[in-house]
Design a protein around this motif. Structure first.
Motif, PDB file in Angstrom:
ATOM      1  N   ARG A 196      95.480 -16.352 -12.087  1.00 47.98           N
ATOM      2  CA  ARG A 196      96.067 -17.692 -11.457  1.00 47.98           C
ATOM      3  C   ARG A 196      96.776 -17.365 -10.141  1.00 47.98           C
ATOM      4  NH1 ARG A 196      96.482 -19.445 -16.960  1.00 47.98           N
ATOM      5  NH2 ARG A 196      98.549 -18.341 -17.227  1.00 47.98           N
ATOM      6  N   MET A 197      97.429 -16.490 -10.067  1.00 48.12           N
ATOM      7  CA  MET A 197      98.101 -16.129  -8.649  1.00 48.12           C
ATOM      8  C   MET A 197      97.337 -15.923  -7.557  1.00 48.12           C
ATOM      9  SD  MET A 197     101.354 -13.658 -10.001  1.00 48.12           S
ATOM     10  CE  MET A 197     102.191 -13.573  -8.366  1.00 48.12           C
ATOM     11  N   LEU A 198      95.944 -14.850  -8.062  1.00 49.20           N
ATOM     12  CA  LEU A 198      95.003 -14.586  -7.119  1.00 49.20           C
ATOM     13  C   LEU A 198      94.187 -15.939  -6.634  1.00 49.20           C
ATOM     14  CD1 LEU A 198      93.818 -11.280  -8.438  1.00 49.20           C
ATOM     15  CD2 LEU A 198      95.443 -11.763  -6.485  1.00 49.20           C
ATOM     16  N   LYS A 199      94.047 -16.824  -7.662  1.00 48.18           N
ATOM     17  CA  LYS A 199      93.369 -18.064  -7.332  1.00 48.18           C
ATOM     18  C   LYS A 199      94.079 -18.860  -6.258  1.00 48.18           C
ATOM     19  CE  LYS A 199      90.608 -18.647 -11.384  1.00 48.18           C
ATOM     20  NZ  LYS A 199      90.137 -19.620 -12.654  1.00 48.18           N
ATOM     21  N   GLN A 200      95.519 -18.924  -6.645  1.00 43.69           N
ATOM     22  CA  GLN A 200      96.411 -19.660  -5.515  1.00 43.69           C
ATOM     23  C   GLN A 200      96.279 -19.094  -4.171  1.00 43.69           C
ATOM     24  OE1 GLN A 200     100.331 -20.405  -7.001  1.00 43.69           O
ATOM     25  NE2 GLN A 200      99.523 -20.043  -8.897  1.00 43.69           N
ATOM     26  N   LEU A 201      96.121 -17.587  -4.013  1.00 38.22           N
ATOM     27  CA  LEU A 201      96.178 -16.781  -2.815  1.00 38.22           C
ATOM     28  C   LEU A 201      94.876 -17.249  -2.172  1.00 38.22           C
ATOM     29  CD1 LEU A 201      97.185 -14.630  -0.994  1.00 38.22           C
ATOM     30  CD2 LEU A 201      96.130 -13.070  -2.208  1.00 38.22           C
ATOM     31  N   LYS A 202      93.536 -17.429  -2.974  1.00 34.23           N
ATOM     32  CA  LYS A 202      92.460 -17.628  -2.329  1.00 34.23           C
ATOM     33  C   LYS A 202      92.436 -19.083  -1.953  1.00 34.23           C
ATOM     34  CE  LYS A 202      87.932 -16.522  -2.018  1.00 34.23           C
ATOM     35  NZ  LYS A 202      87.152 -15.426  -1.374  1.00 34.23           N
ATOM     36  N   ALA A 203      93.151 -19.845  -2.700  1.00 32.90           N
ATOM     37  CA  ALA A 203      93.218 -21.356  -2.209  1.00 32.90           C
ATOM     38  C   ALA A 203      93.959 -21.511  -0.693  1.00 32.90           C
ATOM     39  CB  ALA A 203      93.920 -22.317  -3.119  1.00 32.90           C
ATOM     40  N   LYS A 204      94.633 -20.513  -0.326  1.00 32.13           N
ATOM     41  CA  LYS A 204      95.441 -20.473   0.871  1.00 32.13           C
ATOM     42  C   LYS A 204      94.692 -19.843   2.106  1.00 32.13           C
ATOM     43  CE  LYS A 204     100.123 -19.952  -0.964  1.00 32.13           C
ATOM     44  NZ  LYS A 204     100.710 -21.169  -0.472  1.00 32.13           N
ATOM     45  N   GLY A 205      93.198 -19.787   1.539  1.00 33.40           N
ATOM     46  CA  GLY A 205      92.330 -19.186   2.636  1.00 33.40           C
ATOM     47  C   GLY A 205      92.223 -17.663   2.930  1.00 33.40           C
ATOM     48  N   VAL A 206      92.783 -17.008   2.044  1.00 35.38           N
ATOM     49  CA  VAL A 206      92.859 -15.514   1.974  1.00 35.38           C
ATOM     50  C   VAL A 206      91.629 -15.013   1.482  1.00 35.38           C
ATOM     51  CG1 VAL A 206      93.935 -13.426   1.571  1.00 35.38           C
ATOM     52  CG2 VAL A 206      95.061 -15.309   2.256  1.00 35.38           C
ATOM     53  N   SER A 207      90.823 -14.083   2.098  1.00 36.03           N
ATOM     54  CA  SER A 207      89.550 -13.550   1.528  1.00 36.03           C
ATOM     55  C   SER A 207      89.744 -11.888   1.545  1.00 36.03           C
ATOM     56  CB  SER A 207      88.411 -14.154   1.993  1.00 36.03           C
ATOM     57  OG  SER A 207      88.449 -13.819   3.609  1.00 36.03           O
ATOM     58  N   ARG A 208      90.774 -11.617   2.372  1.00 36.48           N
ATOM     59  CA  ARG A 208      90.718 -10.038   2.572  1.00 36.48           C
ATOM     60  C   ARG A 208      92.205  -9.637   2.462  1.00 36.48           C
ATOM     61  NH1 ARG A 208      88.678 -10.303   6.969  1.00 36.48           N
ATOM     62  NH2 ARG A 208      90.289 -10.135   8.379  1.00 36.48           N
ATOM     63  N   ILE A 209      92.419  -8.425   2.062  1.00 36.58           N
ATOM     64  CA  ILE A 209      93.874  -7.830   1.831  1.00 36.58           C
ATOM     65  C   ILE A 209      93.730  -6.595   2.938  1.00 36.58           C
ATOM     66  CG2 ILE A 209      95.412  -6.608   0.783  1.00 36.58           C
ATOM     67  CD1 ILE A 209      94.724  -8.382  -1.753  1.00 36.58           C
ATOM     68  N   SER A 210      94.621  -6.392   3.824  1.00 39.67           N
ATOM     69  CA  SER A 210      94.558  -5.374   5.211  1.00 39.67           C
ATOM     70  C   SER A 210      95.788  -4.493   4.463  1.00 39.67           C
ATOM     71  CB  SER A 210      94.927  -6.145   6.319  1.00 39.67           C
ATOM     72  OG  SER A 210      93.833  -6.909   6.667  1.00 39.67           O
ATOM     73  N   GLY A 211      95.189  -3.144   4.566  1.00 36.32           N
ATOM     74  CA  GLY A 211      96.048  -2.172   4.225  1.00 36.32           C
ATOM     75  C   GLY A 211      96.125  -1.941   2.696  1.00 36.32           C
ATOM     76  N   ASP A 212      97.476  -1.398   2.256  1.00 36.19           N
ATOM     77  CA  ASP A 212      97.821  -0.906   0.937  1.00 36.19           C
ATOM     78  C   ASP A 212      98.384  -2.335   0.198  1.00 36.19           C
ATOM     79  OD1 ASP A 212      96.893   1.710   1.524  1.00 36.19           O
ATOM     80  OD2 ASP A 212      98.758   2.472   1.536  1.00 36.19           O
ATOM     81  N   ILE A 213      98.605  -2.139  -1.251  1.00 35.25           N
ATOM     82  CA  ILE A 213      99.242  -3.325  -2.048  1.00 35.25           C
ATOM     83  C   ILE A 213     100.446  -2.414  -2.462  1.00 35.25           C
ATOM     84  CG2 ILE A 213      99.141  -4.614  -3.842  1.00 35.25           C
ATOM     85  CD1 ILE A 213      96.335  -5.308  -3.389  1.00 35.25           C
ATOM     86  N   SER A 214     101.646  -2.913  -2.435  1.00 37.77           N
ATOM     87  CA  SER A 214     102.853  -2.134  -2.790  1.00 37.77           C
ATOM     88  C   SER A 214     103.202  -2.930  -4.360  1.00 37.77           C
ATOM     89  CB  SER A 214     103.944  -2.389  -2.131  1.00 37.77           C
ATOM     90  OG  SER A 214     104.933  -1.521  -2.701  1.00 37.77           O
ATOM     91  N   LEU A 215     103.439  -2.223  -5.299  1.00 40.19           N
ATOM     92  CA  LEU A 215     104.017  -2.530  -6.654  1.00 40.19           C
ATOM     93  C   LEU A 215     105.462  -2.349  -6.725  1.00 40.19           C
ATOM     94  CD1 LEU A 215     100.983  -1.253  -9.148  1.00 40.19           C
ATOM     95  CD2 LEU A 215     101.116  -3.586  -7.615  1.00 40.19           C
TER      96      LEU A 215
END
Length: 479
Positions: free
Chosen positions: A121-140
């Motif tokens: 659901r969080m990723l769907k919300q991100l997609k709804a903000k128009g985001v289709s690409r993540i640049s660089g690394d993802i930090s946990l």
């Protein structure tokens, strides 16, 4: 009039003494060497009528392993300090520029209820903000907690099983994966099944053999954990048409989450070619999406009814984090618990507090101390609403099928927190009697080591089952 009153009072105390002696005599039902400690409080009708009086007691100052009755201390501390409205947040941070997000970071605070569906659901919300690409690394980011993910004194060979899942800041699906073991008689080796979408690798080297062969080879089902969430099952098992349910505690939560995240990003059609890295530093990028858990009252109810160890240890660390305003761990969780309960007149000075779940064998609490916690809980139940979270004999939670408590006169009449480990069985709660009274009690049985059952009497109730039935039937009928 005074003479009648004194005569009635004398009869009452004689009656209480008889009942106390009757309870003490029941220990003969248990194997030699078993330790029994208990406190039975004065019967009451309403919570505001409970007194400090004790009508029967034994070994009340003996320090014993509380097991999961420790969760009553954790639940009380959490309700007093965090309050029922408290929630856990799992958030996504980063800098959005058109269709891209950079400096992407997930911040985990130990939400024990967070699931793969929540991530989706969080990723769907991100997609709804128009985001289709993540640049660089993802930090946990897991800076909410530090130190060990298990408490000191927890049994090492439980660590591969879900009831001892790691209490890490990063939790997804309870840090647990379910599967089963096929062991039909036509197979030589048992075979493991887990869903294809689970990023775990399991190998079975389990031989299927008769019970006689198993005993002759001193063989049992065992598991070894390897790096990267890889597991090997080995040993032996007897054949059966029914598959054996299995649960695997995730060895490396961050590695597991990273694989799940990659799969969910692909499903959400969000491009990502970087690395997923761990981080223990404070979060810097702005928050983009936040997932909020259900309120603490609901989480505590789940913990108490089902005796959920993961929830308990995460609450324990969270209390430490909030109380001292620093990364939470088992040490500051214990210190915070002591100070919060001391402020309410509950002393843990003589107790050893190692975790919030009771899994640690280092924990030591007396029946007297546990009774003071129960007494406070009852007196303030109008505000705390903790009694309603306890399992009910024959009805729900960990008491739904508890042997010895399933008779007609006990079903529904014992409300208590359970606590069981190898060699011990504890109960803390309230008994409703035939006279419509409520009797608070603490019962701690340890050093329990019954002799092997007679092969000619396989259905005979265990000594512990007989003892529990006799103990609570005495209270129900005599008070």
């Amino acid at each position: 009039m005074l003479r009648i009153y004194l005569y009635s009072l004398t009869l009452y105390f004689i009656s209480m003494t008889v009942h106390a002696d009757e309870l003490a005599s029941l220990q003969a039902l248990l194997p030699s060497g078993t330790n029994v400690a208990y406190m039975i409080g004065q019967p009451f009708s309403a919570t505001n009528e409970i007194t400090d009086d004790v009508i029967s007691q034994q070994n009340t100052e003996l320090l014993l392993t509380p097991a999961s009755t420790q969760k009553l201390l954790t639940a009380l501390t959490a309700k007093l300090y965090l309050t029922d409205e408290y929630t856990f947040n799992t958030s996504l941070h980063g800098n959005i520029n058109k269709q891209s997000i950079s400096h992407t970071e997930f911040n985990f605070t130990g939400d024990p209820t967070f699931t793969r569906d929540d991530l989706r659901r969080m990723l769907k919300q991100l997609k709804a903000k128009g985001v289709s690409r993540i640049s660089g690394d993802i930090s946990l980011n897991q800076s909410r907690f530090n130190g060990y993910n298990w408490g000191n004194g927890q049994v090492w060979n439980d660590q591969a099983v879900c009831y001892a899942a790691q209490a890490s800041a990063l939790v997804i699906n309870g840090n647990c994966v379910l599967g089963n073991l096929k062991r039909s008689a036509d197979l030589k080796k048992a075979t493991i099944y887990i869903p294809d979408y689970e990023p775990l690798n399991l190998i079975s080297q389990v031989d299927i053999m008769t019970k006689e062969q198993q005993q002759a080879q001193f063989c049992d089902l065992e598991v070894t954990r390897h790096p990267g969430n890889n597991y090997t099952l080995f040993g032996c098992i007897t054949p059966s048409k029914r598959n054996l349910p299995l649960s695997f505690a995730i060895s490396e939560p961050a590695t597991y989450f990273a694989e799940v995240l990659k799969a969910e990003l692909t499903q959400a059609k969000i491009k990502f070619t970087g690395n997923i890295v761990a981080n223990q530093q404070p979060v810097k990028p702005a928050m983009v999406i936040n997932h909020q858990s259900v309120k603490l009252a609901e989480i505590i109810s789940e913990m108490m009814k089902e005796s959920d160890n993961l929830i308990a240890d995460i609450l324990f660390k969270t209390i430490g984090a909030e109380y001292f305003q620093q990364a939470g761990n088992y040490r500051n969780g214990a210190k915070a618990m002591r100070e919060i309960l001391a402020d309410k007149g509950i002393s843990l000075t003589s107790s050893v507090i190692a975790d919030g779940s009771g899994l640690s064998r280092h924990n030591l609490v007396s029946a007297e101390t546990m009774f003071s916690v129960l007494e406070y809980t009852i007196k303030h139940d109008d505000k705390l609403q903790l009694l309603a979270t306890m399992p009910i004999a024959g009805v729900d939670g960990t008491l739904q099928y508890r042997r010895g408590l399933l008779s007609k006169q006990l079903t529904g009449n014992i409300v208590a927190k359970t606590g069981s480990l190898k060699g011990l069985s504890n109960l803390v709660g309230i008994v409703k009697t035939q006279n419509n009274h409520k009797v608070p009690f603490v019962l701690m049985v340890s050093g329990y080591n019954p002799l092997p059952r007679d092969a000619d009497k396989p259905r005979q109730a265990s000594p512990l089952t007989q003892y529990l039935a006799a103990f609570f039937n005495t209270i129900v009928t005599k008070h």
